[in-house]
Design a protein around this motif. Sequence first.
Motif, mmCIF file in Angstrom:
data_model
loop_
_atom_site.group_PDB
_atom_site.id
_atom_site.type_symbol
_atom_site.label_atom_id
_atom_site.label_comp_id
_atom_site.label_asym_id
_atom_site.label_seq_id
_atom_site.Cartn_x
_atom_site.Cartn_y
_atom_site.Cartn_z
ATOM 1 N N ALA A 215 0.668 -1.290 0.205
ATOM 2 C CA ALA A 215 -0.279 0.134 -0.366
ATOM 3 C C ALA A 215 0.590 1.199 0.040
ATOM 4 C CB ALA A 215 -1.323 -0.110 1.117
ATOM 5 N N ILE A 216 0.544 2.319 -0.793
ATOM 6 C CA ILE A 216 0.724 3.205 -0.604
ATOM 7 C C ILE A 216 0.667 4.413 0.636
ATOM 8 C CG2 ILE A 216 0.669 6.047 -1.927
ATOM 9 C CD1 ILE A 216 0.276 5.161 -4.036
ATOM 10 N N ALA A 217 -0.388 4.109 1.629
ATOM 11 C CA ALA A 217 -1.548 4.942 2.225
ATOM 12 C C ALA A 217 -2.722 4.067 3.282
ATOM 13 C CB ALA A 217 -1.641 6.095 2.141
ATOM 14 N N ALA A 218 -2.684 4.406 4.349
ATOM 15 C CA ALA A 218 -4.123 3.107 5.119
ATOM 16 C C ALA A 218 -4.424 3.575 5.844
ATOM 17 C CB ALA A 218 -3.700 2.080 4.526
ATOM 18 N N VAL A 219 -5.992 3.616 6.319
ATOM 19 C CA VAL A 219 -6.412 3.843 7.180
ATOM 20 C C VAL A 219 -7.721 2.443 7.870
ATOM 21 C CG1 VAL A 219 -7.251 6.531 6.437
ATOM 22 C CG2 VAL A 219 -8.254 4.409 6.631
ATOM 23 N N ASN A 220 -7.795 3.081 8.990
ATOM 24 C CA ASN A 220 -8.756 1.334 9.936
ATOM 25 C C ASN A 220 -10.092 1.174 8.868
ATOM 26 O OD1 ASN A 220 -8.687 4.096 10.986
ATOM 27 N ND2 ASN A 220 -10.784 2.689 11.979
ATOM 28 N N GLY A 221 -10.143 -0.054 9.272
ATOM 29 C CA GLY A 221 -11.848 0.280 8.441
ATOM 30 C C GLY A 221 -12.871 -0.112 9.236
ATOM 31 N N GLY A 222 -13.704 -0.528 8.840
ATOM 32 C CA GLY A 222 -15.374 -0.669 9.503
ATOM 33 C C GLY A 222 -14.744 -1.520 10.783
ATOM 34 N N PHE A 223 -16.157 -1.163 11.846
ATOM 35 C CA PHE A 223 -16.249 -1.890 13.246
ATOM 36 C C PHE A 223 -16.834 -3.547 13.017
ATOM 37 C CE2 PHE A 223 -18.454 1.703 13.199
ATOM 38 C CZ PHE A 223 -17.988 2.550 14.559
ATOM 39 N N PHE A 224 -15.705 -4.133 14.494
ATOM 40 C CA PHE A 224 -15.569 -5.170 14.946
ATOM 41 C C PHE A 224 -15.706 -5.636 16.029
ATOM 42 C CE2 PHE A 224 -11.401 -4.043 14.809
ATOM 43 C CZ PHE A 224 -11.041 -3.969 16.522
ATOM 44 N N ASP A 225 -15.974 -6.667 15.961
ATOM 45 C CA ASP A 225 -15.782 -7.443 17.776
ATOM 46 C C ASP A 225 -14.365 -7.430 17.877
ATOM 47 O OD1 ASP A 225 -15.920 -9.556 20.144
ATOM 48 O OD2 ASP A 225 -17.972 -9.438 19.710
ATOM 49 N N VAL A 226 -13.895 -6.629 19.329
ATOM 50 C CA VAL A 226 -12.470 -6.714 19.889
ATOM 51 C C VAL A 226 -12.638 -8.803 20.415
ATOM 52 C CG1 VAL A 226 -11.155 -6.378 21.374
ATOM 53 C CG2 VAL A 226 -12.873 -4.904 20.370
ATOM 54 N N ALA A 227 -13.316 -9.488 20.965
ATOM 55 C CA ALA A 227 -12.946 -10.183 21.241
ATOM 56 C C ALA A 227 -13.106 -11.136 20.033
ATOM 57 C CB ALA A 227 -13.962 -10.704 22.223
ATOM 58 N N THR A 228 -13.678 -11.290 19.508
ATOM 59 C CA THR A 228 -14.048 -12.827 18.150
ATOM 60 C C THR A 228 -13.329 -12.124 17.198
ATOM 61 O OG1 THR A 228 -16.020 -12.015 17.248
ATOM 62 C CG2 THR A 228 -15.995 -13.995 18.568
ATOM 63 N N GLY A 229 -13.160 -10.544 16.491
ATOM 64 C CA GLY A 229 -12.726 -10.701 16.026
ATOM 65 C C GLY A 229 -13.385 -10.440 14.423
ATOM 66 N N VAL A 230 -15.459 -10.558 14.318
ATOM 67 C CA VAL A 230 -15.662 -10.896 13.328
ATOM 68 C C VAL A 230 -15.938 -9.744 13.103
ATOM 69 C CG1 VAL A 230 -17.666 -11.703 13.269
ATOM 70 C CG2 VAL A 230 -15.817 -12.960 14.256
ATOM 71 N N PRO A 231 -15.798 -8.969 11.828
ATOM 72 C CA PRO A 231 -16.751 -7.374 11.769
ATOM 73 C C PRO A 231 -18.485 -7.320 11.342
ATOM 74 C CG PRO A 231 -16.503 -8.962 9.686
ATOM 75 C CD PRO A 231 -15.542 -10.029 10.750
ATOM 76 N N THR A 232 -18.153 -6.038 12.091
ATOM 77 C CA THR A 232 -19.946 -5.964 11.853
ATOM 78 C C THR A 232 -20.592 -5.024 10.797
ATOM 79 O OG1 THR A 232 -19.167 -5.669 14.545
ATOM 80 C CG2 THR A 232 -21.728 -4.177 13.920
ATOM 81 N N VAL B 90 -16.853 17.586 1.259
ATOM 82 C CA VAL B 90 -17.954 15.853 0.775
ATOM 83 C C VAL B 90 -19.114 16.219 0.316
ATOM 84 C CG1 VAL B 90 -17.564 14.021 1.636
ATOM 85 C CG2 VAL B 90 -15.414 14.597 1.472
ATOM 86 N N VAL B 91 -19.468 15.370 -0.753
ATOM 87 C CA VAL B 91 -21.020 15.112 -0.892
ATOM 88 C C VAL B 91 -21.588 13.943 0.273
ATOM 89 C CG1 VAL B 91 -21.295 17.060 -3.120
ATOM 90 C CG2 VAL B 91 -20.681 14.323 -3.097
ATOM 91 N N GLN B 92 -20.911 12.829 -0.451
ATOM 92 C CA GLN B 92 -21.201 11.992 0.180
ATOM 93 C C GLN B 92 -20.616 11.263 1.438
ATOM 94 O OE1 GLN B 92 -23.055 8.742 -1.854
ATOM 95 N NE2 GLN B 92 -22.119 9.793 -3.607
ATOM 96 N N ALA B 93 -20.754 10.909 2.410
ATOM 97 C CA ALA B 93 -20.433 10.252 3.996
ATOM 98 C C ALA B 93 -20.208 9.491 4.689
ATOM 99 C CB ALA B 93 -19.156 12.159 4.177
ATOM 100 N N VAL B 94 -19.423 8.529 5.182
ATOM 101 C CA VAL B 94 -19.492 7.313 6.529
ATOM 102 C C VAL B 94 -18.767 7.654 7.212
ATOM 103 C CG1 VAL B 94 -19.000 5.512 5.238
ATOM 104 C CG2 VAL B 94 -20.619 5.227 6.138
ATOM 105 N N GLY B 95 -19.293 6.793 8.638
ATOM 106 C CA GLY B 95 -18.240 6.896 9.705
ATOM 107 C C GLY B 95 -17.418 5.353 9.570
ATOM 108 N N LEU B 96 -16.116 5.165 10.217
ATOM 109 C CA LEU B 96 -15.402 3.887 9.853
ATOM 110 C C LEU B 96 -15.265 4.209 11.682
ATOM 111 C CD1 LEU B 96 -13.304 4.516 7.081
ATOM 112 C CD2 LEU B 96 -15.132 3.197 7.156
ATOM 113 N N ASP B 97 -15.068 2.528 11.790
ATOM 114 C CA ASP B 97 -14.271 2.577 13.258
ATOM 115 C C ASP B 97 -14.033 3.736 14.061
ATOM 116 O OD1 ASP B 97 -14.615 0.943 15.637
ATOM 117 O OD2 ASP B 97 -12.865 -0.364 14.980
ATOM 118 N N GLY B 98 -14.390 3.557 15.175
ATOM 119 C CA GLY B 98 -13.402 5.210 15.767
ATOM 120 C C GLY B 98 -12.582 4.686 17.113
#
Length: 477
Positions: free
Chosen positions: A85-102, A314-322
Amino acid sequence: MNRKLIFMVLCLSIFWAMPAWAADKLAPGVKYWTFEKTNWEGQPIQGYVLEVDPGVKNTEIRPVMGNEIIGQKEVLSKMAQRTGAIAAVNGGFFDVATGVPTGNLFIDGKPEYISDILRASFGLNRGGAVKIGYLNPKMQVELAGLGQLDVKGINVPAVSDGMVLYSSNWGKEIYAGTALVLEPVQGGLKAYPAAGSVKAPPGGYVLAGWGSLGSQLANVSDGAKAKVITEMPVDWKSLTHVLSAGPLLVEGGLPVEQAVNEGLWGSLLKPAPRTAFGVNAQGKFLLVIVDGRQETSAGVTLEELAYLMVDLGVVQAVGLDGGGSSEMWVQGKIVNNPSEKLERPLANGLMIIQQMPVYVDYQRLYLDVAPALENGRTLVPMRKIFERLGAAVDWHAETKTVTATKGDVKLELTLGKTNAVVNGETRQLDVPAKVIDGRTMVPMRFVAETLGAKVDYVTNDGPAVHIYSQAGGTAHE
């Protein structure tokens, strides 16, 4: 006073007077800059922005799973390094215990996880198309002789009565009352009964069944045609990658308040580190991080984040995991200040990659040096391609020769020479092996075909290379 006018007055009256920042150009069409401001409480905040032009050739924002396995976690810096990658950010929410995405996760057009949770999703393809909204896909498997069968989900735990689909990214043995291996073949999938524990083949699936509903899989004949059907709205079907996150922040150029409707309340509404994805009126993508929970950067609420994204154009936006997950990696290092003072292992991240995709046996081959095109021939890093094709590799520094051995085939390539030696016989090369950015690069088609693989170039959704080895899941074809 209408909503749009009220919004314009607010933007003029509160603190978001955006300066013109100097941006660093990381690669063609990829820029990075930072900013310092105050939030609505007058506290300082620090922010970081990546701007990506998806119209630049071979540019992709790609979701990547921790270690490429559902439920596993990996720090962002390792994800970025191993994917080139050139650059990267974190992705979506997930279960911290199991690592399964939300929520939902699709990669390369294939579902890896599906959930009916009400959270905003966003989808992308390599052509620059983007969609942000709510998505509730349904899955079925069509089998010759049985018709269309409902499945309870993909890459989820076993059920008492029903069927579950597992991809190769499940990464674990599957034990089921009845199971079918769905092998990828040219033109689709074929089903083969399986007994005991089983794993999904690359590019294929295991359809596992339990109880009375699952028992009907025992009636499927060997080699029956199979098809995985994902029901999606028409405007989502052309998208290659989909990731659920939330909440929806901006729609039609205006901030929206959807956090509570998406199940985010209580402490989640307080100022915190934030990550967001958006698209501006020019079709460029913005990935934004705001640090939080620190003296130098208190963070923002989700409502403030929506206004910030609008002020960024921005004209469209969504939050990611924080929170502790909010991280940005640029050219070898984490550039923001994670609130936990270290990298949190993540279930998934978003990589900015700028290289022609290469797939071996239906799985992405990530390259630390991008493929190079010379005289109509594609050069790729030697060790990556040889090892993925199952060849043993030796490097002879004194002669600058690489030797690859697979079965009864021995291939020798010498840097700068336009010939190769295969089992003692000299073969002419259109382009020689050479060193690029510290990596020995070899002609891909010649290497793959010499080792018994098939090479296909495809152009739909952007150029890509698909390599199929003899042992790559097509043995039943």
